[in-house]
Design an enzyme around this catalytic site. Structure first.
Site, short mmCIF file in Angstrom:
data_model
loop_
_atom_site.label_atom_id
_atom_site.label_comp_id
_atom_site.label_asym_id
_atom_site.label_seq_id
_atom_site.Cartn_x
_atom_site.Cartn_y
_atom_site.Cartn_z
N SER A 53 3.36 20.06 -2.24
CA SER A 53 2.35 20.87 -2.92
C SER A 53 2.41 22.33 -2.47
CB SER A 53 0.95 20.32 -2.62
OG SER A 53 0.74 19.10 -3.26
N HIS A 60 -5.39 23.55 -3.81
CA HIS A 60 -5.74 22.31 -3.11
C HIS A 60 -5.10 22.21 -1.73
CE1 HIS A 60 -1.93 20.57 -4.82
NE2 HIS A 60 -1.95 19.88 -3.69
N ASP A 84 -5.34 25.72 -10.06
CA ASP A 84 -4.81 25.23 -8.78
C ASP A 84 -3.82 26.25 -8.23
OD1 ASP A 84 -4.35 23.67 -6.58
OD2 ASP A 84 -3.07 22.22 -7.60
#
Length: 258
Positions: free
Chosen positions: A204, A65, A110
């Site tokens: 992230s 992502h 992911d």
């Protein structure tokens, strides 16, 4: 006198335990400049977006992502505003995803593998982090790090990366805390059950390092971050080892585990 000494010792132990417990809910502090040589920063149009992990001189592992067009990768960075003398910059030569359509969910796929346009050399502030040789163990103490926001829900982005220690839980803890998670997935659950320590927006793609091994990739968590009994969710690196190693070896049609 003996009873007094025993009671005094018990009081000291209780105070010591209370101090350690309170320390567990305090947010992270600035990372030591020498402890994150593998940590990279992903930029888009001059703006910091995500973290990532250098796993050898030519490859970076991060979250799917985090993908953006025209990304720039900074290696050897500590302060965003005061460059280290050995900082290096690269752009992606190739990007690989579990799904050819780049599809991923909060609990599956992911993960993104980036091949740099040219290899980097080890230096004072740059060195890769090895892939894990053993699976993660529930109960492990894990290290998180990144330039993500240090407050939530209001966002405050630091100039330098912050680090903290959290705990690795059984996946069922996250399954119970976050609506929509399936009963099983190829993710890890980590955090503290008290409020105060967590990865958050901007972290992230960065690493989750448990017992010294690179076991997870920061994926997602609660909003606001660092809420009681809401640990974060991390892509499980160990489950994707075959895919990672096959891609690096040149088998670009390798598939991720189901």
């Amino acid at each position: 006198m003996v009873l007094i000494r025993v009671l005094a010792n018990l009081l000291i132990l209780q105070l010591s335990y209370a101090q350690r417990s309170s320390e567990l809910v305090i947010g992270g502090d600035e990372c030591n400049i020498n402890e994150h040589r593998f940590l990279v920063a992903l930029y888009k149009s001059g703006r910091f977006r995500c973290g990532g992990t250098l796993i050898n001189q030519e490859w970076v592992l991060t979250a799917a992502h985090c993908d953006r067009r025209n990304m720039e990768i900074k290696l050897g960075m500590h302060s965003k505003n005061v460059p280290n003398e050995d900082e290096q910059r690269r752009v992606p030569k190739e990007k690989f995803f579990c799904d050819s359509n780049k599809n991923h969910t909060q609990w599956n796929k992911d993960i993104m593998l980036i091949r740099l346009n040219s290899p980097v050399n080890n230096s004072t502030h740059i060195a890769p982090l090895s892939l894990p040789s053993n699976p993660p163990i529930v109960g492990s103490v894990c290290r998180i790090m990144g330039w993500g926001t240090i407050t939530s829900p209001n966002e405050t982005y630091p100039d330098v990366p912050h680090c903290a220690n959290i705990n690795l839980f059984n996946y069922t803890v996250c399954h119970g805390a976050h609506a929509g998670l399936p009963a099983t997935s190829r993710t890890l659950c980590a955090g503290v059950l008290e409020e105060g320590k967590d990865t958050c927006k901007g972290d992230s793609g960065g690493p989750l390092i448990c017992n010294g091994q690179f076991q997870g990739i920061v994926s997602w968590g609660g909003d606001p971050c660092a809420q009681p009994r809401e640990p974060g969710v991390y892509t499980k690196v160990f489950d994707h080892l075959d895919w990672i190693q096959n891609i690096i070896a040149g088998n670009t049609t390798a598939t991720c585990p189901l």
